[in-house]
Design an enzyme around this catalytic site. Structure first.
Site, short mmCIF file in Angstrom:
data_model
loop_
_atom_site.label_atom_id
_atom_site.label_comp_id
_atom_site.label_asym_id
_atom_site.label_seq_id
_atom_site.Cartn_x
_atom_site.Cartn_y
_atom_site.Cartn_z
N SER A 1 2.05 -7.88 -1.23
CA SER A 1 2.46 -8.79 -2.31
C SER A 1 3.93 -9.17 -2.15
O SER A 1 4.65 -8.61 -1.32
CB SER A 1 2.26 -8.12 -3.68
OG SER A 1 3.25 -7.14 -3.91
N SER B 1 6.35 -8.77 -4.42
CA SER B 1 7.20 -8.12 -5.42
C SER B 1 8.53 -7.62 -4.86
O SER B 1 9.46 -7.35 -5.61
CB SER B 1 6.47 -6.96 -6.08
OG SER B 1 6.29 -5.88 -5.17
N LYS C 1 8.63 0.02 -4.03
CA LYS C 1 9.67 -0.54 -4.90
C LYS C 1 11.01 0.08 -4.48
O LYS C 1 11.08 0.98 -3.65
CB LYS C 1 9.41 -0.22 -6.37
CG LYS C 1 8.04 -0.66 -6.90
CD LYS C 1 7.87 -2.16 -6.98
CE LYS C 1 6.49 -2.54 -7.49
NZ LYS C 1 6.26 -3.99 -7.44
N SER D 1 7.52 -8.66 -10.52
CA SER D 1 7.28 -7.31 -10.05
C SER D 1 6.71 -6.44 -11.16
O SER D 1 7.26 -6.39 -12.27
CB SER D 1 8.59 -6.70 -9.53
OG SER D 1 8.41 -5.33 -9.20
#
Length: 266
Positions: free
Chosen positions: A87, A89, A144, A225
């Protein structure tokens, strides 16, 4: 249905290892004794006469695959594991289709599948790009950036990030509609972030205190996100490792792999 590859790898490694060991300790001596008694086996043309009888197919397969599986298990579980970014994010740091390498021992040696830490090494640091299991299901891999360490007070308001009451410095780089590119300074680490232009800054606002053995994480693509602002902290037992390099980019099977993005991860 998602396949639990670590579990499959562990099961296959132990199964092939046990078959190979059982044959070596028990079954092979019996085959040799039976071959000597019956004069059967595979004739190798040597002066000794009858050679060792042919191995059963499953034993031969296990003996061939066990060393390979064992090496892959050790490398993947304790040293380095590859992942693909699914993705956006973490844009602009990581793009969809990036293949990354994750250091599995940076934050401590853990047992495969169980995730139990057996040898502490270091703790995640603010600014690290970290892979972990999604706290809501404990299975899906997420990636992250670590923003808050245990004891930190995090506040996010009007697209501004505060850590322990101090505004985190960001400087404008460029407008790349529909986003604005900024450079964020987390002290030891500087990295780029995206902020969506024209979008209200009240999304994901709040204030949090990071508990012991937990981490507050956010994506670099701040307005796109799904992170700790929405589902909470990452407990230490769900930490997988530290992302440290991009080794290939391959967005889809309809495109060609590219190595233009090979390099370290800020």
């Amino acid at each position: 249905m998602d396949i639990n590859f670590p579990l499959v790898l562990v099961v296959l490694t132990f199964a092939t290892g046990l078959i190979w060991l059982a044959d070596k300790l028990f079954l092979r001596p019996r085959r040799l004794a039976a071959a000597r008694d019956n004069g059967t086996g595979v004739d190798d043309g040597s002066a000794a006469g009858t050679a060792e009888p042919k191995e059963p197919y499953l034993v031969d397969l296990s003996r061939s695959f066990f060393p390979v599986l064992a090496i892959v298990l050790v490398l993947r579980s304790f040293l380095v594991e590859p992942f693909q970014i699914p993705s956006g994010s973490m844009l602009p740091t990581l793009e969809v289709g990036d293949f990354i390498l994750v250091n599995k021992y940076a934050y401590g040696v853990r047992l495969p599948v169980l995730g139990t830490k057996i040898l502490p090494v270091d703790d995640p640091q603010r600014g690290d790009v970290m892979v972990f299991k999604y706290p809501k299901d404990g299975e899906t891999n997420y990636i992250k950036r670590v923003i808050g360490e245990p004891g930190d007070r995090i506040r996010y308001e009007d697209k501004q990030l505060f850590i322990n009451g101090e505004l985190v410095d960001t400087r404008f780089i460029a407008r790349l509609p529909p986003v604005e590119l900024r450079r964020e300074d987390l002290g030891e680490v500087e990295h780029d972030i995206f902020l969506t232009m024209g979008r209200s800054g009240d999304s994901g606002e709040g204030e949090w205190v990071v508990p012991e053995d937990h981490y507050f994480v956010m994506g670099d693509n701040r307005d796109n996100s799904n992170d700790s602002r929405y589902w909470g902290m990452v407990p230490d037992e769900l930490v997988v490792g530290k992302a440290f390099a991009i080794w290939m980019h391959w967005k889809s099977f309809t495109s060609l792999p590219s190595f233009d993005r090979v390099g370290g991860i800020e």
